[in-house]
Design a protein around this motif. Structure first.
Motif, PDB file in Angstrom:
ATOM      1  N   UNK A   1       8.099   4.837  14.459  1.00 47.64           N
ATOM      2  CA  UNK A   1       7.872   6.282  14.457  1.00 47.64           C
ATOM      3  C   UNK A   1       7.361   6.756  15.812  1.00 47.64           C
ATOM      4  N   UNK A   2       6.455   5.997  16.386  1.00 54.15           N
ATOM      5  CA  UNK A   2       5.897   6.385  17.681  1.00 54.15           C
ATOM      6  C   UNK A   2       6.978   6.454  18.757  1.00 54.15           C
ATOM      7  N   UNK A   3       7.997   5.623  18.635  1.00 59.22           N
ATOM      8  CA  UNK A   3       9.071   5.621  19.630  1.00 59.22           C
ATOM      9  C   UNK A   3       9.983   6.845  19.499  1.00 59.22           C
ATOM     10  N   UNK A   4       9.882   7.575  18.379  1.00 60.78           N
ATOM     11  CA  UNK A   4      10.756   8.731  18.139  1.00 60.78           C
ATOM     12  C   UNK A   4      10.097  10.080  18.410  1.00 60.78           C
ATOM     13  N   UNK A   5       8.872  10.077  18.880  1.00 55.84           N
ATOM     14  CA  UNK A   5       8.186  11.357  19.092  1.00 55.84           C
ATOM     15  C   UNK A   5       7.796  11.530  20.558  1.00 55.84           C
TER      16      UNK A   5
ATOM     17  N   UNK B   1       0.862  -1.182   0.000  1.00 55.13           N
ATOM     18  CA  UNK B   1       0.000   0.000   0.000  1.00 55.13           C
ATOM     19  C   UNK B   1       0.891   1.221   0.000  1.00 55.13           C
ATOM     20  N   UNK B   2       0.418   2.300  -0.595  1.00 57.41           N
ATOM     21  CA  UNK B   2       1.160   3.556  -0.582  1.00 57.41           C
ATOM     22  C   UNK B   2       0.586   4.445   0.505  1.00 57.41           C
ATOM     23  N   UNK B   3       1.495   5.028   1.284  1.00 57.64           N
ATOM     24  CA  UNK B   3       1.124   5.932   2.356  1.00 57.64           C
ATOM     25  C   UNK B   3       1.793   7.275   2.137  1.00 57.64           C
ATOM     26  N   UNK B   4       1.094   8.330   2.469  1.00 58.75           N
ATOM     27  CA  UNK B   4       1.693   9.663   2.575  1.00 58.75           C
ATOM     28  C   UNK B   4       1.791   9.940   4.061  1.00 58.75           C
ATOM     29  N   UNK B   5       2.987  10.334   4.496  1.00 55.95           N
ATOM     30  CA  UNK B   5       3.225  10.542   5.918  1.00 55.95           C
ATOM     31  C   UNK B   5       3.768  11.952   6.120  1.00 55.95           C
ATOM     32  N   UNK B   6       3.073  12.713   6.945  1.00 52.33           N
ATOM     33  CA  UNK B   6       3.493  14.079   7.288  1.00 52.33           C
ATOM     34  C   UNK B   6       3.827  14.106   8.770  1.00 52.33           C
ATOM     35  N   UNK B   7       4.868  14.837   9.105  1.00 55.35           N
ATOM     36  CA  UNK B   7       5.267  14.876  10.509  1.00 55.35           C
ATOM     37  C   UNK B   7       5.620  16.290  10.938  1.00 55.35           C
ATOM     38  N   UNK B   8       5.398  16.553  12.223  1.00 52.49           N
ATOM     39  CA  UNK B   8       5.750  17.816  12.853  1.00 52.49           C
ATOM     40  C   UNK B   8       6.374  17.444  14.192  1.00 52.49           C
ATOM     41  N   UNK B   9       7.707  17.483  14.244  1.00 49.48           N
ATOM     42  CA  UNK B   9       8.443  17.043  15.420  1.00 49.48           C
ATOM     43  C   UNK B   9       9.323  18.198  15.889  1.00 49.48           C
ATOM     44  N   UNK B  10       9.194  18.554  17.153  1.00 54.04           N
ATOM     45  CA  UNK B  10       9.833  19.775  17.647  1.00 54.04           C
ATOM     46  C   UNK B  10      11.331  19.629  17.914  1.00 54.04           C
ATOM     47  N   UNK B  11      11.758  18.536  18.473  1.00 59.10           N
ATOM     48  CA  UNK B  11      13.165  18.386  18.856  1.00 59.10           C
ATOM     49  C   UNK B  11      14.001  17.870  17.684  1.00 59.10           C
ATOM     50  N   UNK B  12      15.141  18.513  17.444  1.00 60.86           N
ATOM     51  CA  UNK B  12      15.986  18.172  16.293  1.00 60.86           C
ATOM     52  C   UNK B  12      16.370  16.697  16.249  1.00 60.86           C
ATOM     53  N   UNK B  13      16.812  16.142  17.375  1.00 61.12           N
ATOM     54  CA  UNK B  13      17.272  14.750  17.359  1.00 61.12           C
ATOM     55  C   UNK B  13      16.125  13.797  17.044  1.00 61.12           C
ATOM     56  N   UNK B  14      14.941  14.049  17.577  1.00 64.16           N
ATOM     57  CA  UNK B  14      13.776  13.216  17.264  1.00 64.16           C
ATOM     58  C   UNK B  14      13.378  13.361  15.803  1.00 64.16           C
ATOM     59  N   UNK B  15      13.431  14.602  15.301  1.00 61.61           N
ATOM     60  CA  UNK B  15      13.078  14.849  13.903  1.00 61.61           C
ATOM     61  C   UNK B  15      14.029  14.107  12.969  1.00 61.61           C
ATOM     62  N   UNK B  16      15.319  14.084  13.298  1.00 61.07           N
ATOM     63  CA  UNK B  16      16.296  13.339  12.494  1.00 61.07           C
ATOM     64  C   UNK B  16      15.976  11.852  12.491  1.00 61.07           C
ATOM     65  N   UNK B  17      15.597  11.316  13.641  1.00 66.06           N
ATOM     66  CA  UNK B  17      15.266   9.893  13.728  1.00 66.06           C
ATOM     67  C   UNK B  17      14.028   9.564  12.906  1.00 66.06           C
ATOM     68  N   UNK B  18      13.023  10.425  12.957  1.00 65.03           N
ATOM     69  CA  UNK B  18      11.815  10.229  12.150  1.00 65.03           C
ATOM     70  C   UNK B  18      12.184  10.273  10.671  1.00 65.03           C
ATOM     71  N   UNK B  19      12.963  11.259  10.278  1.00 61.37           N
ATOM     72  CA  UNK B  19      13.387  11.400   8.878  1.00 61.37           C
ATOM     73  C   UNK B  19      14.142  10.153   8.413  1.00 61.37           C
ATOM     74  N   UNK B  20      15.105   9.708   9.194  1.00 62.07           N
ATOM     75  CA  UNK B  20      15.916   8.543   8.805  1.00 62.07           C
ATOM     76  C   UNK B  20      15.081   7.277   8.738  1.00 62.07           C
ATOM     77  N   UNK B  21      14.136   7.124   9.655  1.00 59.87           N
ATOM     78  CA  UNK B  21      13.240   5.971   9.621  1.00 59.87           C
ATOM     79  C   UNK B  21      12.430   5.980   8.338  1.00 59.87           C
TER      80      UNK B  21
END
Length: 92
Positions: free
Chosen positions: A52-56, A3-23
């Protein structure tokens, strides 16, 4: 079956945002600043959501929104403006 998913994220802390991006980068393509498109199986989706849930930090206002894109939606997608970003990112 994938299945194709579109995923949008808004993560405040830089290190968490990097982890979400890399995942997300492991699963699919970066489309816009905080938006990815991924093709996954049902099993992959569960694993992806868990990771993803573990990174936010919801208490910080972090959010991830996942949209399933049906084939009709994919066929009717329009891109306006410049091409999607390449491998380089402005993620901190």
């Amino acid at each position: 079956m994938t299945m194709r998913l579109a995923i949008a994220y808004d993560v405040s802390e830089d290190s968490n945002r990097r982890q979400v991006y890399r995942t997300l980068q492991r699963y699919g393509a970066w489309r816009q600043y905080s938006v990815f498109e991924v093709d996954v199986t049902k099993t992959d989706r569960v694993e992806l959501e868990d990771e993803l849930e573990s990174h936010i930090e919801p208490s910080d206002g972090d959010r991830i929104r996942i949209y399933r894109l049906c084939q009709s939606c994919q066929d009717n997608t329009t891109d306006l403006g410049s091409d999607p970003p390449g491998e380089q990112s402005n993620v901190l």
